[in-house]
Write a protein that holds these residues in place. Structure first.
Motif, PDB file in Angstrom:
ATOM      1  N   GLN B  24       0.830  -1.176   0.000  1.00 18.24           N
ATOM      2  CA  GLN B  24       0.000   0.000   0.000  1.00 18.24           C
ATOM      3  C   GLN B  24       0.881   1.249   0.000  1.00 18.24           C
ATOM      4  O   GLN B  24       0.677   2.167  -0.748  1.00 18.24           O
ATOM      5  CB  GLN B  24      -0.864  -0.029   1.251  1.00 18.24           C
ATOM      6  CG  GLN B  24      -2.142   0.719   1.096  1.00 18.24           C
ATOM      7  CD  GLN B  24      -3.080   0.382   2.225  1.00 18.24           C
ATOM      8  OE1 GLN B  24      -2.735  -0.400   3.126  1.00 18.24           O
ATOM      9  NE2 GLN B  24      -4.252   0.935   2.193  1.00 18.24           N
ATOM     10  N   HIS B  25       1.863   1.226   0.875  1.00 16.51           N
ATOM     11  CA  HIS B  25       2.823   2.318   0.944  1.00 16.51           C
ATOM     12  C   HIS B  25       4.209   1.732   1.063  1.00 16.51           C
ATOM     13  O   HIS B  25       4.426   0.816   1.828  1.00 16.51           O
ATOM     14  CB  HIS B  25       2.555   3.200   2.162  1.00 16.51           C
ATOM     15  CG  HIS B  25       1.317   4.014   2.019  1.00 16.51           C
ATOM     16  ND1 HIS B  25       0.229   3.820   2.813  1.00 16.51           N
ATOM     17  CD2 HIS B  25       0.999   5.017   1.172  1.00 16.51           C
ATOM     18  CE1 HIS B  25      -0.726   4.677   2.454  1.00 16.51           C
ATOM     19  NE2 HIS B  25      -0.284   5.407   1.467  1.00 16.51           N
ATOM     20  N   SER B  82      10.291  -2.927  -9.444  1.00 15.59           N
ATOM     21  CA  SER B  82       9.732  -1.785  -8.712  1.00 15.59           C
ATOM     22  C   SER B  82       8.438  -2.219  -8.031  1.00 15.59           C
ATOM     23  O   SER B  82       7.785  -3.159  -8.472  1.00 15.59           O
ATOM     24  CB  SER B  82       9.455  -0.638  -9.677  1.00 15.59           C
ATOM     25  OG  SER B  82       8.317  -0.931 -10.451  1.00 15.59           O
ATOM     26  N   LYS B  83       8.096  -1.530  -6.948  1.00 16.80           N
ATOM     27  CA  LYS B  83       6.903  -1.916  -6.199  1.00 16.80           C
ATOM     28  C   LYS B  83       5.663  -1.184  -6.697  1.00 16.80           C
ATOM     29  O   LYS B  83       4.550  -1.636  -6.481  1.00 16.80           O
ATOM     30  CB  LYS B  83       7.105  -1.630  -4.717  1.00 16.80           C
ATOM     31  CG  LYS B  83       8.166  -2.521  -4.099  1.00 16.80           C
ATOM     32  CD  LYS B  83       8.090  -2.494  -2.582  1.00 16.80           C
ATOM     33  CE  LYS B  83       9.204  -3.280  -1.939  1.00 16.80           C
ATOM     34  NZ  LYS B  83      10.451  -2.488  -1.828  1.00 16.80           N
ATOM     35  N   GLY B  84       5.859  -0.054  -7.351  1.00 11.98           N
ATOM     36  CA  GLY B  84       4.722   0.688  -7.903  1.00 11.98           C
ATOM     37  C   GLY B  84       3.790   1.243  -6.843  1.00 11.98           C
ATOM     38  O   GLY B  84       2.668   1.610  -7.147  1.00 11.98           O
ATOM     39  N   ALA B  85       4.254   1.291  -5.600  1.00  9.78           N
ATOM     40  CA  ALA B  85       3.385   1.734  -4.511  1.00  9.78           C
ATOM     41  C   ALA B  85       3.594   3.214  -4.230  1.00  9.78           C
ATOM     42  O   ALA B  85       4.596   3.797  -4.606  1.00  9.78           O
ATOM     43  CB  ALA B  85       3.695   0.930  -3.262  1.00  9.78           C
ATOM     44  N   ASP B  86       2.627   3.807  -3.542  1.00  6.67           N
ATOM     45  CA  ASP B  86       2.801   5.158  -3.041  1.00  6.67           C
ATOM     46  C   ASP B  86       3.766   5.099  -1.851  1.00  6.67           C
ATOM     47  O   ASP B  86       4.088   4.032  -1.371  1.00  6.67           O
ATOM     48  CB  ASP B  86       1.451   5.729  -2.619  1.00  6.67           C
ATOM     49  CG  ASP B  86       0.543   5.962  -3.819  1.00  6.67           C
ATOM     50  OD1 ASP B  86       1.074   6.056  -4.944  1.00  6.67           O
ATOM     51  OD2 ASP B  86      -0.678   6.036  -3.636  1.00  6.67           O
ATOM     52  N   TYR B  87       4.183   6.271  -1.392  1.00 11.60           N
ATOM     53  CA  TYR B  87       5.203   6.309  -0.349  1.00 11.60           C
ATOM     54  C   TYR B  87       4.681   7.002   0.906  1.00 11.60           C
ATOM     55  O   TYR B  87       3.924   7.960   0.825  1.00 11.60           O
ATOM     56  CB  TYR B  87       6.427   7.090  -0.826  1.00 11.60           C
ATOM     57  CG  TYR B  87       6.971   6.655  -2.151  1.00 11.60           C
ATOM     58  CD1 TYR B  87       7.969   5.693  -2.225  1.00 11.60           C
ATOM     59  CD2 TYR B  87       6.502   7.216  -3.334  1.00 11.60           C
ATOM     60  CE1 TYR B  87       8.481   5.297  -3.443  1.00 11.60           C
ATOM     61  CE2 TYR B  87       7.007   6.828  -4.565  1.00 11.60           C
ATOM     62  CZ  TYR B  87       7.995   5.870  -4.610  1.00 11.60           C
ATOM     63  OH  TYR B  87       8.496   5.494  -5.828  1.00 11.60           O
TER      64      TYR B  87
END
Lengths: 156, 130
Positions: B24-25, B82-87
């Motif tokens: 998720q993050h 890459s995880k492609g998640a928000d930070y």
């Protein structure tokens, strides 16, 4: 440029000290996610590295995405030779902070090299790269003979 | 002396997993430097632009949230790292930081947050009377 020969997608990386600095982070992660312990450990020993590389295949092109934030575009070197795409460069500590006291240092610093064998022949002269928001996107149109073609079955 | 502490809890480092298997993050890597007048925090958030960035200070807690703006790519994934998640990452600020004058910017996926030291703790030279 002769079309690249077919190879399996295979990534190499040479960053001998990277894993040492991320060891603590990795251990933290292992404790956070006991169920995915195996995959985390696998990632740790088997590779990846900095920067991360993604490879996508579309009908008529390959797209490579590299997350390499905080660089200038002149500092990134992309080469395509014999079907191998290589991304190299060096990320330095910004001069401004070079002499400053550092309390925490988690970001990657130093030379990097990622190489990727492309799975299909591409048109090297039509390859295009952009760098935006710290993400490098390389678009490689497939060579014509590598594009899928419909073959008509002839009736006798 | 550490004036900008990262919080330890896992909710804060954002390692909770989404049902679709994506994070998720992600917790972005961070450098913290100290200059004469300020602490400078630099977080790595590739794919985040100015309008995707949300920085909040609540009491002594600084939270940085980065939402990715880069579009998902079409086609088949052959390889993905890459995880492609928000930070998201949260920091505990020392009381000596002047929280009213925090400034931030984002350049090529690196977020820089300047945390000025309060006047009170800056080194001062005291004039000696004749």
């Amino acid at each position: 440029m002769t079309p690249a020969r077919f190879k399996n997608a295979n990534l190499e990386t040479w960053e001998p000290f990277r894993h040492l600095s991320s060891l603590r982070e990795e251990i933290d992660r292992l404790f956070d996610q006991p169920l995915s312990l195996f995959s985390a450990a696998q990632q740790f020993w088997l590779g990846g590295g900095w920067p991360t590389v993604d490879l996508y295949e579309d009908r008529d092109k390959l797209v490579v995405k590299v997350e390499v934030p905080g660089m200038k575009k002149e500092e990134i070197d992309i080469s395509l030779h014999d079907g191998v795409l290589a991304i190299t460069g060096e990320r330095k500590v910004e001069e401004k902070y070079d002499k400053a006291e550092t309390h925490r240092s988690e970001r990657f610093v130093g030379r990097f090299h990622r190489a990727l064998s492309l799975p299909v022949a591409v048109q090297a002269d039509k390859t295009n790269a952009t760098y935006q928001d710290g993400v490098l996107t390389i678009t490689l149109p497939k060579a014509e003979e590598a594009e899928p073609k419909q073959i008509q079955v002839q009736a006798e | 002396m550490n004036h900008v502490q990262t919080q330890q809890q896992r909710s804060v480092t954002g390692t909770a997993q989404h049902e679709n298997g994506q994070f998720q993050h992600g917790s972005p890597p961070v450098d913290i430097h100290e200059t004469k007048d300020a602490y400078v925090l630099r977080a790595e958030m590739p794919g985040v632009r100015k309008d995707g960035l949300e920085i909040t200070v609540e009491g002594s807690t600084l939270a940085i949230l980065g939402r990715r703006a880069d579009e998902r790519l079409e086609g088949t994934v052959l390889h993905r790292e890459s995880k492609g998640a928000d930070y998201r990452r949260v920091f505990e600020l020392d009381p000596t930081i002047d929280t009213t004058n925090i400034r931030a910017r984002v350049e090529q996926g690196v977020v820089t947050v300047e945390l000025p030291k309060a006047e009170l703790v800056k080194p001062r030279r005291i004039k000696i009377a004749d």
